[in-house]
Design a protein around this motif. Structure first.
Motif, PDB file in Angstrom:
ATOM      1  N   GLU A 116      28.141 101.777  57.942  1.00 44.62           N
ATOM      2  CA  GLU A 116      27.884 101.816  56.255  1.00 44.62           C
ATOM      3  C   GLU A 116      29.040 103.193  55.998  1.00 44.62           C
ATOM      4  O   GLU A 116      29.555 102.818  54.788  1.00 44.62           O
ATOM      5  CB  GLU A 116      26.594 102.366  56.060  1.00 44.62           C
ATOM      6  CG  GLU A 116      25.547 101.114  56.060  1.00 44.62           C
ATOM      7  CD  GLU A 116      24.245 101.536  55.625  1.00 44.62           C
ATOM      8  OE1 GLU A 116      23.524 100.630  55.025  1.00 44.62           O
ATOM      9  OE2 GLU A 116      23.636 102.576  55.999  1.00 44.62           O
ATOM     10  N   TYR A 165      27.673  91.799  52.858  1.00 40.58           N
ATOM     11  CA  TYR A 165      26.469  91.961  52.383  1.00 40.58           C
ATOM     12  C   TYR A 165      25.841  90.864  51.828  1.00 40.58           C
ATOM     13  O   TYR A 165      26.033  89.929  51.600  1.00 40.58           O
ATOM     14  CB  TYR A 165      26.989  92.968  51.072  1.00 40.58           C
ATOM     15  CG  TYR A 165      27.768  94.150  51.410  1.00 40.58           C
ATOM     16  CD1 TYR A 165      27.148  95.345  51.585  1.00 40.58           C
ATOM     17  CD2 TYR A 165      29.236  94.144  51.132  1.00 40.58           C
ATOM     18  CE1 TYR A 165      27.711  96.540  51.818  1.00 40.58           C
ATOM     19  CE2 TYR A 165      29.914  95.308  51.550  1.00 40.58           C
ATOM     20  CZ  TYR A 165      29.064  96.472  51.780  1.00 40.58           C
ATOM     21  OH  TYR A 165      30.061  97.545  52.220  1.00 40.58           O
ATOM     22  N   ARG A 170      22.994  94.939  50.785  1.00 41.16           N
ATOM     23  CA  ARG A 170      22.542  95.610  52.046  1.00 41.16           C
ATOM     24  C   ARG A 170      23.741  95.039  52.995  1.00 41.16           C
ATOM     25  O   ARG A 170      23.948  93.796  53.157  1.00 41.16           O
ATOM     26  CB  ARG A 170      21.359  95.126  52.470  1.00 41.16           C
ATOM     27  CG  ARG A 170      20.164  95.861  51.618  1.00 41.16           C
ATOM     28  CD  ARG A 170      18.847  95.547  52.171  1.00 41.16           C
ATOM     29  NE  ARG A 170      18.643  94.129  51.987  1.00 41.16           N
ATOM     30  CZ  ARG A 170      17.799  93.753  51.035  1.00 41.16           C
ATOM     31  NH1 ARG A 170      17.033  94.636  50.178  1.00 41.16           N
ATOM     32  NH2 ARG A 170      17.367  92.422  50.788  1.00 41.16           N
TER      33      ARG A 170
END
Length: 303
Positions: A116, A165, A170
């Motif tokens: 991330e 994502y 997410r």
């Protein structure tokens, strides 16, 4: 007959994704070998080279070889299968394994926390900027929206890093693209990556009456976005999971927007459109001009 670029596209499909569509269960890059009576997961996948090898019976190769051996079909039929034409192709039964073994009960999840931070402040190397802006002529706003970043490996090979994502934003997967022309492997996928439908966060920005465009692969998706369209991308119909198909089907039945696609100018592209049309009955077919093999080339011809 497929040309070299079409064949390369099939060879570049993530081999572990192809194996899963063939009914093989993969844990930590290993699976029970379907080519002999295997009980110890002797078949191994190398995602770096996009190949497989069984250390017991010696079976090895790439995506096309895997389909040929697993389906017991020829080269042409395997290419058609990978390209989306699976009509009347019945999968053989899964190979036997020992009852009570916990091998297939393991599940390796994608560790988003490891990646991330790379997409919080994307960095583009000179090679990445040349590929995205000089070769592809993409809109910088699209590159920022997609959070594309780059890195170099220990051998100083430049890579473009592409995050995947879900609808809620997410991180669920990462695709690494080799920026050296002609180099292999072209793609790498971290363990557990779910690289199915690309650019799902765009669904949150759709309004009644909008058009949603479907591309084959990230590059065409970036071109559609740069041209002002709202777009998602899929790798191929053979790599669409049930979860992805269910999502598309729910969009088709409950949405107030329309679906559109420029299929690639080849037989696999047309087959892909027909496969998607089964899930999205209202999908509109748009014809590319003669001489443009995909939407990316069409976009470049106007920019």
């Amino acid at each position: 007959m497929m040309d070299n670029s079409q064949l390369q596209k099939l060879r570049d499909l993530p081999i572990e994704g192809v194996a899963e569509r063939l009914g093989m269960q993969i844990v930590r890059h290993k699976a029970l070998c379907p080519f002999h009576d295997d009980h110890h997961a002797s078949l191994s996948f190398c995602t770096r080279r996009n190949t497989f090898r069984c250390f017991a019976c010696g079976a090895h190769g790439g995506t096309i070889d895997l389909v040929m051996k697993r389906q017991n079909i020829g080269f042409k039929e395997a290419c058609e299968w990978l390209g989306g034409n699976q009509t009347n192709r019945t999968l053989p039964p899964a190979p036997p394994y020992r009852a009570g073994s916990n091998y297939l009960q393991e599940k390796v999840d994608f560790d988003a926390s490891r990646y991330e931070r790379f997409f919080e402040r994307p960095w583009l190397s000179p090679e990445a900027r040349r590929f995205l802006f000089e070769e592809r002529h993409l809109d910088e706003r699209v590159v920022r929206w997609c959070r594309l970043t780059s890195w170099k490996d220990r051998k100083e090979v430049p890579w473009l890093q592409i995050p995947y994502y879900d609808e809620e934003g997410r991180l669920v997967g990462v695709q690494n693209r080799n920026l050296v022309k002609g180099a292999l492997p072209r793609f790498r996928f971290p363990q557990g990556s779910e690289c199915g439908i690309y650019n799902l966060p765009i669904l949150k920005r759709l309004k009644p009456g909008d058009e949603l465009w479907i591309a084959e692969g990230c590059s065409d998706c970036w071109a559609l976005l740069s041209a002002g369209h709202k777009a998602i991308a899929i790798p191929s119909s053979t790599l669409l999971s049930k979860k992805d198909k269910d999502l598309l089907s729910s969009l088709s039945s409950s949405s107030s927007f329309s679906f559109h696609m420029y299929p690639d100018q080849d037989a696999p592209g047309e087959r892909l459109f027909l496969q998607l049309q089964k899930v999205l009955p209202t999908l509109v077919h748009h014809q590319l001009p003669e001489g443009c093999k995909d939407y990316g080339e069409y976009y470049l011809s106007h920019h």
